[in-house]
Design a protein around this motif. Sequence first.
Motif, PDB file in Angstrom:
ATOM      1  N   UNK A   1      14.661   7.855  64.567  1.00  0.00           N
ATOM      2  CA  UNK A   1      15.968   7.188  64.512  1.00  0.00           C
ATOM      3  C   UNK A   1      16.969   8.019  65.297  1.00  0.00           C
ATOM      4  N   UNK A   2      17.579   7.403  66.290  1.00  0.00           N
ATOM      5  CA  UNK A   2      18.598   8.046  67.108  1.00  0.00           C
ATOM      6  C   UNK A   2      19.904   7.299  66.910  1.00  0.00           C
ATOM      7  N   UNK A   3      20.884   7.939  66.264  1.00  0.00           N
ATOM      8  CA  UNK A   3      22.204   7.322  66.096  1.00  0.00           C
ATOM      9  C   UNK A   3      23.145   7.901  67.147  1.00  0.00           C
ATOM     10  N   UNK A   4      23.871   7.015  67.812  1.00  0.00           N
ATOM     11  CA  UNK A   4      24.714   7.393  68.942  1.00  0.00           C
ATOM     12  C   UNK A   4      26.143   6.894  68.732  1.00  0.00           C
ATOM     13  N   UNK A   5      27.113   7.782  68.942  1.00  0.00           N
ATOM     14  CA  UNK A   5      28.516   7.378  68.851  1.00  0.00           C
ATOM     15  C   UNK A   5      28.851   6.706  67.536  1.00  0.00           C
ATOM     16  N   UNK A   6      28.306   7.234  66.442  1.00  0.00           N
ATOM     17  CA  UNK A   6      28.428   6.558  65.139  1.00  0.00           C
ATOM     18  C   UNK A   6      29.866   6.541  64.612  1.00  0.00           C
ATOM     19  N   UNK A   7      30.162   5.463  63.874  1.00  0.00           N
ATOM     20  CA  UNK A   7      31.466   5.304  63.221  1.00  0.00           C
ATOM     21  C   UNK A   7      31.247   5.068  61.722  1.00  0.00           C
ATOM     22  N   UNK A   8      30.205   5.684  61.187  1.00  0.00           N
ATOM     23  CA  UNK A   8      29.806   5.476  59.791  1.00  0.00           C
ATOM     24  C   UNK A   8      30.971   5.663  58.809  1.00  0.00           C
ATOM     25  N   UNK A   9      31.802   6.702  58.923  1.00  0.00           N
ATOM     26  CA  UNK A   9      32.867   6.877  57.931  1.00  0.00           C
ATOM     27  C   UNK A   9      33.851   5.714  57.841  1.00  0.00           C
ATOM     28  N   UNK A  10      34.039   4.955  58.914  1.00  0.00           N
ATOM     29  CA  UNK A  10      34.939   3.801  58.852  1.00  0.00           C
ATOM     30  C   UNK A  10      34.478   2.807  57.800  1.00  0.00           C
ATOM     31  N   UNK A  11      33.191   2.817  57.481  1.00  0.00           N
ATOM     32  CA  UNK A  11      32.651   1.913  56.460  1.00  0.00           C
ATOM     33  C   UNK A  11      32.355   2.666  55.171  1.00  0.00           C
ATOM     34  N   UNK A  12      31.695   3.820  55.278  1.00  0.00           N
ATOM     35  CA  UNK A  12      31.251   4.534  54.073  1.00  0.00           C
ATOM     36  C   UNK A  12      32.411   5.058  53.238  1.00  0.00           C
ATOM     37  N   UNK A  13      33.602   5.197  53.815  1.00  0.00           N
ATOM     38  CA  UNK A  13      34.768   5.675  53.080  1.00  0.00           C
ATOM     39  C   UNK A  13      35.460   4.556  52.308  1.00  0.00           C
ATOM     40  N   UNK A  14      35.028   3.311  52.485  1.00  0.00           N
ATOM     41  CA  UNK A  14      35.648   2.182  51.780  1.00  0.00           C
ATOM     42  C   UNK A  14      35.087   2.076  50.359  1.00  0.00           C
ATOM     43  N   UNK A  15      35.870   1.560  49.432  1.00  0.00           N
ATOM     44  CA  UNK A  15      35.479   1.616  48.010  1.00  0.00           C
ATOM     45  C   UNK A  15      34.189   0.895  47.647  1.00  0.00           C
ATOM     46  N   UNK A  16      33.872  -0.224  48.323  1.00  0.00           N
ATOM     47  CA  UNK A  16      32.691  -1.002  47.924  1.00  0.00           C
ATOM     48  C   UNK A  16      31.481  -0.778  48.836  1.00  0.00           C
ATOM     49  N   UNK A  17      31.478   0.325  49.571  1.00  0.00           N
ATOM     50  CA  UNK A  17      30.343   0.627  50.460  1.00  0.00           C
ATOM     51  C   UNK A  17      29.225   1.328  49.691  1.00  0.00           C
ATOM     52  N   UNK A  18      28.945   0.851  48.470  1.00  0.00           N
ATOM     53  CA  UNK A  18      27.929   1.487  47.616  1.00  0.00           C
ATOM     54  C   UNK A  18      26.557   1.469  48.304  1.00  0.00           C
ATOM     55  N   UNK A  19      26.229   0.343  48.899  1.00  0.00           N
ATOM     56  CA  UNK A  19      24.915   0.182  49.530  1.00  0.00           C
ATOM     57  C   UNK A  19      24.741   1.181  50.679  1.00  0.00           C
TER      58      UNK A  19
END
Length: 406
Positions: free
Chosen positions: A263-281
């Motif tokens: 798995x190669x992740x490039x230019x990720x913006x994961x925190x824009x989603x994972x920091x939201x309250x309902x991003x449990x999944x």
Amino acid sequence: MSRSHPHTVSRRRVFYIPGYDPIHPRRYRELYRKEGADQARVSGYEIRLSPAPKSEHFGWHVDATVDGQSVRANVEVLVWSDIVKGSMEASIPGTYLQLVRTAWTYIASGALRRLMRLRKGPVIAALYPVGMLLGQALLAMALWYALWRAGSGFGSLAGWGGAALGAIACVALLRWFKDKDGKFFAYYLMHDYAYSAASKGANPPALEERMTQFQDAIAAALTSEVEEVLVVGHSSGAHLAVSVLSDLIRAGRVPANGPALAFLSLGQVVPMVSFLPDAHRLRADLQFLSARHELTWVDVTAPGDGCAFALCDPVSVSGVAPADKRWPLVFSAAFTQTLSPARWKELRWRFFRLHFQYLCAFDRPKDYDYFLITAGPVTLADRYADRPPSKSRIDVPVSKYTSVAA
């Protein structure tokens, strides 16, 4: 203990998951063709593209010769551009309503304030469509006011006529801005951020259904006669890949003696989603995938990319790193070093283009080469087996929300 894998790759399956992009996937084929040829000339190897047979996913074949070794890679784009297009159909008033709702979600939840502790660039990128759309609205209102005032100088009846003409001109100007959004990217970026914020980080049902299809395609490749199956997630596609691969492993669909899974992740913006309250999944999937031995996960960003959370370990900053965390390996593509001064000067202020540089040629390449990774004779695991993470990475918990169960 990690699975043992052959050190030489002659056949590879590559699955590319794009970010939030409404454009037809042929764009990625042509980008690969052009930039791959440029990189091959710089680095001294051969690379050729040919059409792939019609299938459920858009793709192409790559034949490469590197240091005398021949490799064939089958690249497929896992398409969700139709879902993106559907989410961009909001009217002009609807887009301004999205602006208010999205801003409220990030501000009221405290996510915006915590995101600013990581990298200012992607936060500025997130605020850009807000400022641009508000600026467009102010210009339109100023035009209406100017025409109304001009008419009022000739009497009340003329004033009403000026107001009506101003209203027509106001709407026309707003429509012009929307029609020219290919240059401004205000509507595009607003729809992008609104897509995740609308459900406060949870995946919409249509996207979950599509991700299941992605999982099926990758699972089938893991039973084929190849040495490596490589999943590439770019931008928003990185967090989709995290969940797809987590589901794949949980379902027991990674053969113990099958191809290497990478798995190669490039230019990720994961925190824009994972920091939201309902991003449990997503948080649960980040936690799960970071400790798995079934795959190798490498995360590449660059501080020169103002749209990505450069060198931010997506697992750690989301506050879900387990005690036995092993992934991802986080390092920088170092644009200021891997691009010549002339090339860097040319691209420095082209922010959107720099966000795609990971998929392009470098005229002063170091140890990151997208085309060797996707079409070269070495697995991702072997290529970076001794590669240390970047010292300047951010790997401390920052998110307010760390729950992994709804």
